[in-house]
Enzyme design. Structure first.
Site, PDB file in Angstrom:
ATOM      1  N   GLY A 239      39.721  70.756  20.063  1.00  0.00           N
ATOM      2  CA  GLY A 239      39.673  69.520  19.289  1.00  0.00           C
ATOM      3  C   GLY A 239      38.584  68.534  19.637  1.00  0.00           C
ATOM      4  O   GLY A 239      38.379  67.561  18.899  1.00  0.00           O
ATOM      5  N   GLU A 275      41.075  75.453  24.282  1.00  0.00           N
ATOM      6  CA  GLU A 275      40.710  76.260  23.102  1.00  0.00           C
ATOM      7  C   GLU A 275      39.653  75.554  22.264  1.00  0.00           C
ATOM      8  O   GLU A 275      39.885  75.251  21.091  1.00  0.00           O
ATOM      9  CB  GLU A 275      41.956  76.481  22.225  1.00  0.00           C
ATOM     10  CG  GLU A 275      43.119  77.143  22.907  1.00  0.00           C
ATOM     11  CD  GLU A 275      44.403  77.090  22.059  1.00  0.00           C
ATOM     12  OE1 GLU A 275      44.427  76.359  21.040  1.00  0.00           O
ATOM     13  OE2 GLU A 275      45.365  77.768  22.424  1.00  0.00           O
ATOM     14  N   PRO A 276      38.487  75.265  22.803  1.00  0.00           N
ATOM     15  CA  PRO A 276      37.482  74.600  21.984  1.00  0.00           C
ATOM     16  C   PRO A 276      36.837  75.564  20.992  1.00  0.00           C
ATOM     17  O   PRO A 276      36.576  76.721  21.329  1.00  0.00           O
ATOM     18  CB  PRO A 276      36.445  74.128  23.019  1.00  0.00           C
ATOM     19  CG  PRO A 276      36.590  75.073  24.165  1.00  0.00           C
ATOM     20  CD  PRO A 276      38.007  75.566  24.161  1.00  0.00           C
ATOM     21  N   GLY A 277      36.615  75.102  19.794  1.00  0.00           N
ATOM     22  CA  GLY A 277      35.923  75.909  18.796  1.00  0.00           C
ATOM     23  C   GLY A 277      34.670  75.174  18.350  1.00  0.00           C
ATOM     24  O   GLY A 277      33.535  75.584  18.606  1.00  0.00           O
ATOM     25  N   ARG A 278      34.906  74.018  17.730  1.00  0.00           N
ATOM     26  CA  ARG A 278      33.805  73.273  17.116  1.00  0.00           C
ATOM     27  C   ARG A 278      32.714  72.908  18.120  1.00  0.00           C
ATOM     28  O   ARG A 278      31.532  73.036  17.819  1.00  0.00           O
ATOM     29  CB  ARG A 278      34.364  71.995  16.486  1.00  0.00           C
ATOM     30  CG  ARG A 278      33.377  71.254  15.606  1.00  0.00           C
ATOM     31  CD  ARG A 278      33.940  69.894  15.199  1.00  0.00           C
ATOM     32  NE  ARG A 278      35.260  69.938  14.650  1.00  0.00           N
ATOM     33  CZ  ARG A 278      35.549  70.004  13.345  1.00  0.00           C
ATOM     34  NH1 ARG A 278      34.588  70.045  12.466  1.00  0.00           N
ATOM     35  NH2 ARG A 278      36.808  70.038  12.938  1.00  0.00           N
ATOM     36  N   TYR A 318      36.376  67.967   3.189  1.00  0.00           N
ATOM     37  CA  TYR A 318      36.755  66.888   4.119  1.00  0.00           C
ATOM     38  C   TYR A 318      35.854  65.662   3.988  1.00  0.00           C
ATOM     39  O   TYR A 318      35.837  64.820   4.885  1.00  0.00           O
ATOM     40  CB  TYR A 318      36.656  67.366   5.570  1.00  0.00           C
ATOM     41  CG  TYR A 318      37.241  68.734   5.854  1.00  0.00           C
ATOM     42  CD1 TYR A 318      38.621  68.934   5.841  1.00  0.00           C
ATOM     43  CD2 TYR A 318      36.419  69.818   6.146  1.00  0.00           C
ATOM     44  CE1 TYR A 318      39.153  70.181   6.117  1.00  0.00           C
ATOM     45  CE2 TYR A 318      36.951  71.063   6.430  1.00  0.00           C
ATOM     46  CZ  TYR A 318      38.313  71.239   6.402  1.00  0.00           C
ATOM     47  OH  TYR A 318      38.843  72.477   6.681  1.00  0.00           O
ATOM     48  N   CYS A 346      29.340  75.425 -10.503  1.00  0.00           N
ATOM     49  CA  CYS A 346      29.667  74.662 -11.709  1.00  0.00           C
ATOM     50  C   CYS A 346      30.844  73.732 -11.518  1.00  0.00           C
ATOM     51  O   CYS A 346      31.871  73.875 -12.198  1.00  0.00           O
ATOM     52  CB  CYS A 346      29.920  75.632 -12.849  1.00  0.00           C
ATOM     53  SG  CYS A 346      28.500  76.683 -13.079  1.00  0.00           S
TER      54      CYS A 346
HETATM   55  N1  LLP Z   1      43.404  75.546  18.807  1.00  0.00           N
HETATM   56  C1  LLP Z   1      44.173  75.470  17.709  1.00  0.00           C
HETATM   57  C2  LLP Z   1      45.584  75.834  17.814  1.00  0.00           C
HETATM   58  C3  LLP Z   1      43.611  75.034  16.495  1.00  0.00           C
HETATM   59  O1  LLP Z   1      44.384  74.959  15.414  1.00  0.00           O
HETATM   60  C4  LLP Z   1      42.240  74.696  16.429  1.00  0.00           C
HETATM   61  C5  LLP Z   1      41.622  74.276  15.170  1.00  0.00           C
HETATM   62  C6  LLP Z   1      41.480  74.817  17.604  1.00  0.00           C
HETATM   63  C7  LLP Z   1      42.095  75.235  18.773  1.00  0.00           C
HETATM   64  C8  LLP Z   1      40.009  74.510  17.638  1.00  0.00           C
HETATM   65  O2  LLP Z   1      39.750  73.184  17.360  1.00  0.00           O
HETATM   66  P1  LLP Z   1      38.241  72.643  17.513  1.00  0.00           P
HETATM   67  O3  LLP Z   1      37.891  72.641  18.994  1.00  0.00           O
HETATM   68  O4  LLP Z   1      37.376  73.543  16.758  1.00  0.00           O
HETATM   69  O5  LLP Z   1      38.309  71.285  16.956  1.00  0.00           O
HETATM   70  N2  LLP Z   1      38.010  73.618   9.079  1.00  0.00           N
HETATM   71  C9  LLP Z   1      38.099  72.325   9.735  1.00  0.00           C
HETATM   72  C10 LLP Z   1      38.636  72.400  11.139  1.00  0.00           C
HETATM   73  C11 LLP Z   1      39.992  73.070  11.274  1.00  0.00           C
HETATM   74  C12 LLP Z   1      40.497  73.163  12.673  1.00  0.00           C
HETATM   75  C13 LLP Z   1      41.744  73.968  12.765  1.00  0.00           C
HETATM   76  N3  LLP Z   1      42.250  74.192  14.069  1.00  0.00           N
HETATM   77  C14 LLP Z   1      36.727  71.652   9.674  1.00  0.00           C
HETATM   78  O6  LLP Z   1      35.803  72.230   9.121  1.00  0.00           O
HETATM   79  O7  LLP Z   1      36.561  70.558  10.147  1.00  0.00           O
END
Ligand code: LLP
Length: 421
Positions: A239, A275-278, A318, A346
């Site tokens: 997050g 659990e970082p993704g972004r 968003y 379109c």
């Molecule tokens: N762990 C869990 C359980 C999650 O649901 C998520 C993201 C993450 C980790 C990773 O979060 P991050 O570090 O990436 O913020 N499509 C949206 C974002 C959806 C996120 C969903 N869950 C966007 O484009 O902003």
């Protein structure tokens, strides 16, 4: 910091001019920087130094095999949320003991697949899921390690569509019910409680909501231990946000986040997972696109790009801001004019930016969307029968196509015609 910089007036990915990739691959395309992916992973790993920990990359952000392999080679674990993601993680060579399985709707098949292939833990999100897990694991003669995701009822102060830690959200079990659910878990066959999981939302630009959630988790850890549960692992979710508008955003850094973790839960002696993704993938990727037309409207000018909402849906979905920059560096003091920047799809929702101040551009000029590495390619579709946008990975002075653009024939041949037609 990323590795997409202007050099001699041209935008590069590491040591490769993006115009060179565009010439070979065609536009639009996503491009990722290996050095940036690695740097971001290491920032988290170092932020947790001294505590037993595992950084589980939330692969929903960008799940190309080449990206997963790049991170797995550094020792990353993976956070998966579907059978498909589990299969992707395994295919990239990630061992089961480094994969955590999150998500509110794991099916029996998902669960069986992960139990057969090996899993570090399931992050259980409801009592019905826990019962199914117990049943499936027992039937397979296995014991599934679990955490229970608690919903701490904390406002993550992010976009409503990506906030997950309020009681009205579908995620986790209410923290007030946690002791009862852990007692139930302890009595079930086929599962073993190993810890607690929490994730409150995405694109958080303030540490305060994390702090509120982690303090609640710390308190719960003590309570559950007093109840006799061996809480040895805390999964603190992902997050942490990134700067989308470079000029005026400075979200907290992984090192500040690491200090917060130490301060709030460090004394508990638990193994820490995050659990970082972004933050790992977001600024490690760009979407490169070509201007097809510059169109004069009644009261505004449109830049019509060859990328569209099907390639990058974040602005439409968003209202997200992405910096959009020309591949040829504007000169200092160069005049800027407002453009509505749109794609060819379109519908009017296919708008990336309104009144965006840009140097004057012409047809065939190339632009790059910054911060597009996370939730870009993975959320793309073939709407309007537009080929799924290809992906390219750069490392130092070379690059490779890591997902090719499908041909029209390939796209069409995925359909099958019933015998009556
Ligand atoms: N762990 C869990 C359980 C999650 O649901 C998520 C993201 C993450 C980790 C990773 O979060 P991050 O570090 O990436 O913020 N499509 C949206 C974002 C959806 C996120 C969903 N869950 C966007 O484009 O902003």
């Amino acid at each position: 910091m990323d590795h997409f910089l202007y050099r001699d007036g041209h935008l590069y990915a590491e040591d490769v001019p993006l115009s060179e990739i565009a010439a070979q691959v065609g536009t639009p395309f996503y491009v990722y920087s290996t050095a940036t992916l690695e740097r971001h992973y290491r920032l988290f790993d170092e932020a947790l130094e001294g505590m037993e920990h595992l950084v589980c990359y939330a692969m929903k952000a960008a799940s190309n095999q080449a990206i997963l392999k790049t991170l797995a080679a550094l020792g990353a674990g993976m956070d998966v949320v579907s059978g498909g993601e589990y299969a992707r993680a395994k295919a990239a060579g990630v061992p089961g003991e480094r994969i955590v399985f999150s998500g509110v709707g794991k099916t029996r098949d998902d669960i069986a697949m992960a139990l057969a292939g090996g899993i570090r833990q399931f992050n259980v999100e409801s009592e019905p899921e826990m019962l199914v897990l117990s049943e499936v694991a027992s039937a397979m003669g296995k014991v599934a390690p679990i955490t229970i995701r608690v919903n701490p009822d904390v406002d993550a102060k992010t976009h409503a569509k990506i906030a997950t830690g309020k009681s009205e959200n579908k995620f986790g079990i209410p923290i007030a019910k946690a002791r009862a659910v852990y007692a139930q878990a302890a009595a079930l066959p086929g599962i073993e409680v190993v810890g607690i999981d929490v994730h409150i939302g995405s694109q958080l630009t303030d540490l305060a909501p994390f702090e509120a959630a982690y303090l609640k988790v710390a308190e719960l850890t003590e309570l559950l231990r007093a109840d006799g549960h061996a809480i040895r692992r805390l999964d603190l979710g992902g997050g942490l946000g990134i700067p989308y508008a470079r000029s005026n955003e400075a979200p907290p850094l992984p090192t500040d986040y690491g200090k917060l973790i130490r301060r709030t839960v460090g004394h508990l002696g638990c193994e820490i997972e995050i659990e970082p993704g972004r933050l790992i993938a977001g600024n490690a990727g760009l979407l490169v696109s070509e201007v097809i037309y510059v169109k004069q409207g009644e009261d505004r000018e449109f830049l019509i790009l060859d990328a569209a909402m099907n390639d990058l849906i974040r602005p439409a979905m968003y209202d997200a801001w992405h910096d959009i920059v020309p591949l040829v560096e504007p000169e200092a003091g160069q005049e800027r004019v407002p453009y509505d920047i749109v794609g060819p799809v379109c519908e009017s929702g296919d708008t990336f930016a309104k009144g965006r101040m840009m140097p004057r551009l012409q047809a065939n000029d190339l632009v790059a969307f910054r911060s597009a590495g996370a939730y870009g390619a993975v959320m793309a579709s073939e709407y309007n029968t537009r080929p799924l946008v290809p992906e390219v990975l750069v490392k130092d002075d070379h690059f490779a196509v890591i997902r090719a653009r499908p041909s029209f024939d390939e796209m069409i041949s995925r359909d099958t015609i019933p015998e009556w037609l």
